[in-house]
Write an enzyme that holds these catalytic residues in place. Structure first.
Site, PDB file in Angstrom:
ATOM      1  CB  SER A   1       5.810   2.364  -1.878  1.00 18.13           C
ATOM      2  OG  SER A   1       5.752   2.921  -0.583  1.00 18.13           O
TER       3      SER A   1
ATOM      4  CE1 TYR B   1       2.610  -2.343   0.353  1.00 16.79           C
ATOM      5  CE2 TYR B   1       4.266  -0.874   1.292  1.00 16.79           C
ATOM      6  CZ  TYR B   1       3.199  -1.095   0.442  1.00 16.79           C
ATOM      7  OH  TYR B   1       2.715  -0.060  -0.337  1.00 16.79           O
TER       8      TYR B   1
HETATM    9  N1  LIG Z   1      -2.059   4.303   0.436  1.00 13.79           N
HETATM   10  C1  LIG Z   1      -0.748   4.395   0.652  1.00 13.79           C
HETATM   11  O1  LIG Z   1      -0.294   4.960   1.662  1.00 13.79           O
HETATM   12  C2  LIG Z   1       0.228   3.871  -0.387  1.00 13.79           C
HETATM   13  C3  LIG Z   1       1.535   4.352  -0.369  1.00 13.79           C
HETATM   14  C4  LIG Z   1       2.434   3.864  -1.315  1.00 13.79           C
HETATM   15  C5  LIG Z   1       2.030   2.948  -2.261  1.00 13.79           C
HETATM   16  N2  LIG Z   1       0.760   2.491  -2.241  1.00 13.79           N
HETATM   17  C6  LIG Z   1       0.370   1.493  -3.256  1.00 13.79           C
HETATM   18  O2  LIG Z   1      -0.681   2.024  -4.047  1.00 13.79           O
HETATM   19  C7  LIG Z   1      -1.434   0.940  -4.608  1.00 13.79           C
HETATM   20  C8  LIG Z   1      -2.905   1.225  -4.427  1.00 13.79           C
HETATM   21  O3  LIG Z   1      -3.211   1.193  -3.036  1.00 13.79           O
HETATM   22  P1  LIG Z   1      -4.294   2.163  -2.369  1.00 13.79           P
HETATM   23  O4  LIG Z   1      -3.585   3.093  -1.466  1.00 13.79           O
HETATM   24  O5  LIG Z   1      -5.208   2.743  -3.400  1.00 13.79           O
HETATM   25  O6  LIG Z   1      -5.044   1.108  -1.451  1.00 13.79           O
HETATM   26  P2  LIG Z   1      -6.590   0.679  -1.428  1.00 13.79           P
HETATM   27  O7  LIG Z   1      -7.463   1.899  -1.325  1.00 13.79           O
HETATM   28  O8  LIG Z   1      -6.672  -0.353  -0.359  1.00 13.79           O
HETATM   29  O9  LIG Z   1      -6.809   0.033  -2.861  1.00 13.79           O
HETATM   30  C9  LIG Z   1      -6.111  -1.142  -3.199  1.00 13.79           C
HETATM   31  C10 LIG Z   1      -6.577  -1.598  -4.570  1.00 13.79           C
HETATM   32  O10 LIG Z   1      -5.873  -2.819  -4.877  1.00 13.79           O
HETATM   33  C11 LIG Z   1      -6.859  -3.828  -5.146  1.00 13.79           C
HETATM   34  N3  LIG Z   1      -6.394  -5.131  -4.629  1.00 13.79           N
HETATM   35  C12 LIG Z   1      -5.946  -5.400  -3.382  1.00 13.79           C
HETATM   36  N4  LIG Z   1      -5.630  -6.707  -3.270  1.00 13.79           N
HETATM   37  C13 LIG Z   1      -5.904  -7.276  -4.477  1.00 13.79           C
HETATM   38  C14 LIG Z   1      -5.808  -8.586  -5.010  1.00 13.79           C
HETATM   39  N5  LIG Z   1      -5.363  -9.607  -4.247  1.00 13.79           N
HETATM   40  N6  LIG Z   1      -6.178  -8.793  -6.283  1.00 13.79           N
HETATM   41  C15 LIG Z   1      -6.642  -7.777  -7.037  1.00 13.79           C
HETATM   42  N7  LIG Z   1      -6.767  -6.513  -6.594  1.00 13.79           N
HETATM   43  C16 LIG Z   1      -6.405  -6.253  -5.334  1.00 13.79           C
HETATM   44  C17 LIG Z   1      -8.099  -3.397  -4.412  1.00 13.79           C
HETATM   45  O11 LIG Z   1      -9.229  -3.992  -5.006  1.00 13.79           O
HETATM   46  P3  LIG Z   1     -10.549  -4.288  -4.101  1.00 13.79           P
HETATM   47  O12 LIG Z   1     -11.007  -2.958  -3.604  1.00 13.79           O
HETATM   48  O13 LIG Z   1     -11.463  -4.964  -5.061  1.00 13.79           O
HETATM   49  O14 LIG Z   1     -10.085  -5.160  -2.976  1.00 13.79           O
HETATM   50  C18 LIG Z   1      -8.060  -1.890  -4.613  1.00 13.79           C
HETATM   51  O15 LIG Z   1      -8.560  -1.537  -5.892  1.00 13.79           O
HETATM   52  C19 LIG Z   1      -0.930  -0.330  -3.930  1.00 13.79           C
HETATM   53  O16 LIG Z   1      -0.046  -1.008  -4.792  1.00 13.79           O
HETATM   54  C20 LIG Z   1      -0.177   0.198  -2.696  1.00 13.79           C
HETATM   55  O17 LIG Z   1       0.843  -0.689  -2.269  1.00 13.79           O
HETATM   56  C21 LIG Z   1      -0.160   2.940  -1.347  1.00 13.79           C
END
Ligand SMILES: NC(=O)c1ccc[n+]([C@@H]2O[C@H](COP(=O)([O-])OP(=O)(O)OC[C@H]3O[C@@H](n4cnc5c(N)ncnc54)[C@H](OP(=O)(O)O)[C@@H]3O)[C@@H](O)[C@H]2O)c1
Length: 190
Positions: free
Chosen positions: A59, A72
């Site tokens: 990130s 985080y």
């Molecule tokens: N969105 C942002 O602003 C942002 C920015 C920088 C980095 N990121 C990173 O990008 C990645 C994806 O996040 P996203 O933005 O796509 O968020 P999201 O829409 O909330 O999706 C998160 C994903 O992670 C899975 N997950 C969460 N907790 C879990 C657990 N305990 N065990 C297994 N799977 C789990 C969820 O599965 P379920 O749906 O089944 O719960 C979902 O598929 C993360 O690593 C996050 O830190 C996000």
């Protein structure tokens, strides 16, 4: 398997003394322990075949301490450091490791963490498609890391010339709730 994507993640937002220890330990498990373990399990086969690609979700938070989101940001600093280190170890083996560093992105992430009203999520957000494309391109090119979006690239570049205490204060400000929405904001329940 030729490609491993360590994408799963979530956030536990709020001052460290208020957040749930249990949720933070779970977050550390998913972002650091599981990511490391899966990489460890998949690398031997990739090395044997002299081909493989690992994409780890870091990130822009990997580059700054996150006052208000301390654990985080620290976990994402781990992801970047770990990925860069093993990418270097793997040079010349045919196996690459790429750390994908998106800034705030339109997904379920902010709502789930009850932080959609923070300044950082009130600014311009990347789309999930933009992040996925940048990650795919960098993975295929075998790049060690990629920051998504011009604004994020400029912001991360400027950090190199900024004192660490200033970076920490800017991070704190961006992670605070936006004044225009804070009156209606729901406090995180942990
Ligand atoms: N969105 C942002 O602003 C942002 C920015 C920088 C980095 N990121 C990173 O990008 C990645 C994806 O996040 P996203 O933005 O796509 O968020 P999201 O829409 O909330 O999706 C998160 C994903 O992670 C899975 N997950 C969460 N907790 C879990 C657990 N305990 N065990 C297994 N799977 C789990 C969820 O599965 P379920 O749906 O089944 O719960 C979902 O598929 C993360 O690593 C996050 O830190 C996000």
């Amino acid at each position: 398997m030729d490609v491993l994507v360590n994408n799963a993640g979530f956030n536990v937002y709020g001052p460290f003394w208020e957040t749930s220890a249990q949720k933070e330990l779970q977050m550390m498990q998913v972002h650091m322990v599981t990511l490391t373990h899966l990489t460890k399990l998949f690398l031997p086969g990739m090395l044997e075949r002299k081909f493989g690609k690992v994409l780890n979700l870091a990130s822009t938070a990997s580059f700054t301490p996150g006052a208000g989101d301390a654990v985080y940001c620290a976990t994402k600093a781990y992801v970047l450091s770990f990925s860069e280190a093993i990418a270097e170890e793997l040079k010349g083996t045919g196996v690459t490791v790429t750390a994908l560093c998106p800034g705030p992105t339109k997904t379920e992430f902010a709502e789930r963490a009850e932080m959609a009203d923070t300044k950082i999520f009130q600014g311009s957000l990347s789309s999930a498609a933009e992040v996925a494309r940048a990650g795919y391109r960098a993975l295929m090119q075998g790049r060690t890391s990629v920051v998504v979006g011009l604004n994020n690239k400029l912001m991360i570049f400027s950090l190199r010339f900024s004192p660490r205490n200033l970076v920490t204060k800017i991070g704190k400000s961006l992670l605070s709730r936006s004044p225009s929405t804070s009156q209606t904001a729901v406090r995180p329940s942990h």
